[in-house]
Design a protein around this motif. Structure first.
Motif, PDB file in Angstrom:
ATOM      1  N   ASP A   1       0.846  -1.191   0.000  1.00 30.33           N
ATOM      2  CA  ASP A   1       0.000   0.000   0.000  1.00 30.33           C
ATOM      3  C   ASP A   1       0.881   1.241   0.000  1.00 30.33           C
ATOM      4  O   ASP A   1       2.008   1.227   0.516  1.00 30.33           O
ATOM      5  CB  ASP A   1      -0.903   0.027   1.234  1.00 30.33           C
TER       6      ASP A   1
ATOM      7  N   LYS B   1      -6.492   4.368 -11.460  1.00 30.23           N
ATOM      8  CA  LYS B   1      -7.364   3.621 -10.555  1.00 30.23           C
ATOM      9  C   LYS B   1      -8.275   2.670 -11.320  1.00 30.23           C
ATOM     10  O   LYS B   1      -8.775   1.696 -10.764  1.00 30.23           O
ATOM     11  CB  LYS B   1      -8.188   4.584  -9.705  1.00 30.23           C
TER      12      LYS B   1
ATOM     13  N   GLN C   1      -7.918  -0.242  -8.939  1.00 30.81           N
ATOM     14  CA  GLN C   1      -9.130  -0.621  -8.219  1.00 30.81           C
ATOM     15  C   GLN C   1     -10.039  -1.477  -9.109  1.00 30.81           C
ATOM     16  O   GLN C   1     -10.721  -2.386  -8.628  1.00 30.81           O
ATOM     17  CB  GLN C   1      -9.879   0.646  -7.764  1.00 30.81           C
TER      18      GLN C   1
ATOM     19  N   ASP D   1      -3.222  -8.683  -9.371  1.00 36.86           N
ATOM     20  CA  ASP D   1      -3.357  -8.054  -8.060  1.00 36.86           C
ATOM     21  C   ASP D   1      -4.373  -6.915  -8.070  1.00 36.86           C
ATOM     22  O   ASP D   1      -4.549  -6.239  -7.048  1.00 36.86           O
ATOM     23  CB  ASP D   1      -2.006  -7.507  -7.577  1.00 36.86           C
ATOM     24  N   SER D   2      -5.049  -6.692  -9.207  1.00 35.17           N
ATOM     25  CA  SER D   2      -6.084  -5.666  -9.281  1.00 35.17           C
ATOM     26  C   SER D   2      -7.175  -5.993  -8.267  1.00 35.17           C
ATOM     27  O   SER D   2      -7.493  -7.161  -8.017  1.00 35.17           O
ATOM     28  CB  SER D   2      -6.682  -5.610 -10.691  1.00 35.17           C
ATOM     29  N   LYS D   3      -7.782  -4.952  -7.698  1.00 38.36           N
ATOM     30  CA  LYS D   3      -8.779  -5.174  -6.632  1.00 38.36           C
ATOM     31  C   LYS D   3     -10.030  -5.861  -7.184  1.00 38.36           C
ATOM     32  O   LYS D   3     -10.539  -6.800  -6.580  1.00 38.36           O
ATOM     33  CB  LYS D   3      -9.154  -3.832  -5.993  1.00 38.36           C
TER      34      LYS D   3
END
Length: 310
Positions: free
Chosen positions: A153, A195, A253, A272-274
């Motif tokens: 993060d 994002k 995101q 690893d994208s949300k």
């Protein structure tokens, strides 16, 4: 035990990759210092001092550092390297250019692309295109590390109050010289900072169709526009749009993959994208194995309908 983060910056502002690298450095334990090596980079130094968790910022100002030439930046790092137990670079083009030189000069093994800090001497990093995670322990006195920024993060860009000191800038090594730079300009967000990312694959069929179908969706969402390697190799999209193991590693995101089969090399760059959305008419496509939402449909029908709905 003190860690040194080599800041990624444009001499005026600190780039987001630095914030993720600071988080990794904090996980190593001890104080975190940041080196801003540049020319007329006082403003970048002030920005670095605001990063939460940073104890000290060192600003090295020299004309030899104006263009981030790897030989000169490495020499600047080496001038103060003896004061640190960990030296961390973002795993960007600049970081990967300088870190090996520093590791070689210090006669230590570079620890590349870490995604987790288990302890001050033990780190995790992906191997085999992300299909396996290696745990690496280092006994080197100084650990030279590149950080996969999507694995950490971002530290808060404000709220810190680090002291700022200046260091004497190194002289030009004379080993390389800056000739010129061609910069691609776009109104869309940069892929590694976006994002939302909308990506297209080989199924689009042509550069014209790629623009016709994908651009309206990206514009509606104010998204970065990406592509699979197959689409880039076919000439549908420029190289700097490529997402994957040999392209850019992203973790937005929202990631929307249109007409992308999901080859292992592509998944390594975006898994690893949300939230992952996949649109593909092949219900057996590997992309659906990592997608949070999947739509089995013809992208030439589904994407325009999605744009209308938005």
């Amino acid at each position: 035990m003190t860690a040194l983060v080599i800041a990624e910056h444009d001499h005026a502002t600190v780039k987001p990759a630095t914030l993720n690298t600071v988080t990794a450095a904090l996980a190593c334990g001890g104080d975190v210092h940041v080196l801003v090596a540049g020319a007329n980079a006082a403003e970048a130094g002030k920005a670095a001092a605001q990063i939460a968790g940073v104890a000290r910022v060192i600003v090295a100002d020299s004309p030899s550092l104006a263009e981030n030439l790897a030989e000169n930046v490495a020499a600047q790092v080496l001038a103060i390297a003896g004061n640190y137990s960990h030296i961390l670079f973002p795993s960007t083009a600049n970081g990967k250019n300088v870190a090996p030189r520093v590791a070689a000069k210090l006669d230590v093994a570079q620890i590349s692309d870490i995604t987790k800090v288990d302890s001050p001497d033990t780190f995790e990093r992906p191997i085999y295109a992300g299909n396996a995670i290696a745990t690496v322990q280092s006994s080197d006195a100084i650990k030279v590390i590149t950080v996969r920024t999507t694995g950490f993060d971002a530290a808060a860009a404000t709220g810190g109050s680090a002291s700022v000191e200046t260091a004497e800038g190194v002289a030009d090594s004379g080993k390389s010289s800056f000739v010129g730079r061609e910069v691609t300009k776009s109104e869309r967000p940069e892929l590694t900072a976006a994002k939302i990312i909308v990506s297209g694959g080989r199924a689009l069929g042509s550069a014209e169709k790629f623009t016709e179908v994908m651009a309206p969706l990206a514009d509606k969402l104010n998204a970065g526009l990406g592509a699979s390697r197959a689409a880039v190799d076919a000439g549908y999209a420029p190289n700097d749009w490529q997402v994957g193991q040999t392209g850019k590693i992203v973790a937005p995101q929202l990631y929307i993959a249109c007409g992308i089969s999901g080859a292992i090399q592509h998944l390594a760059g975006m898994k690893d994208s949300k939230v992952i959305v996949a649109i593909n008419k092949d219900e057996e496509a590997p992309i659906f194995s990592v997608a949070d939402y999947g739509l089995v449909a013809d992208l030439f029908t589904a994407v325009p309908e999605l744009v209308k709905a938005l």
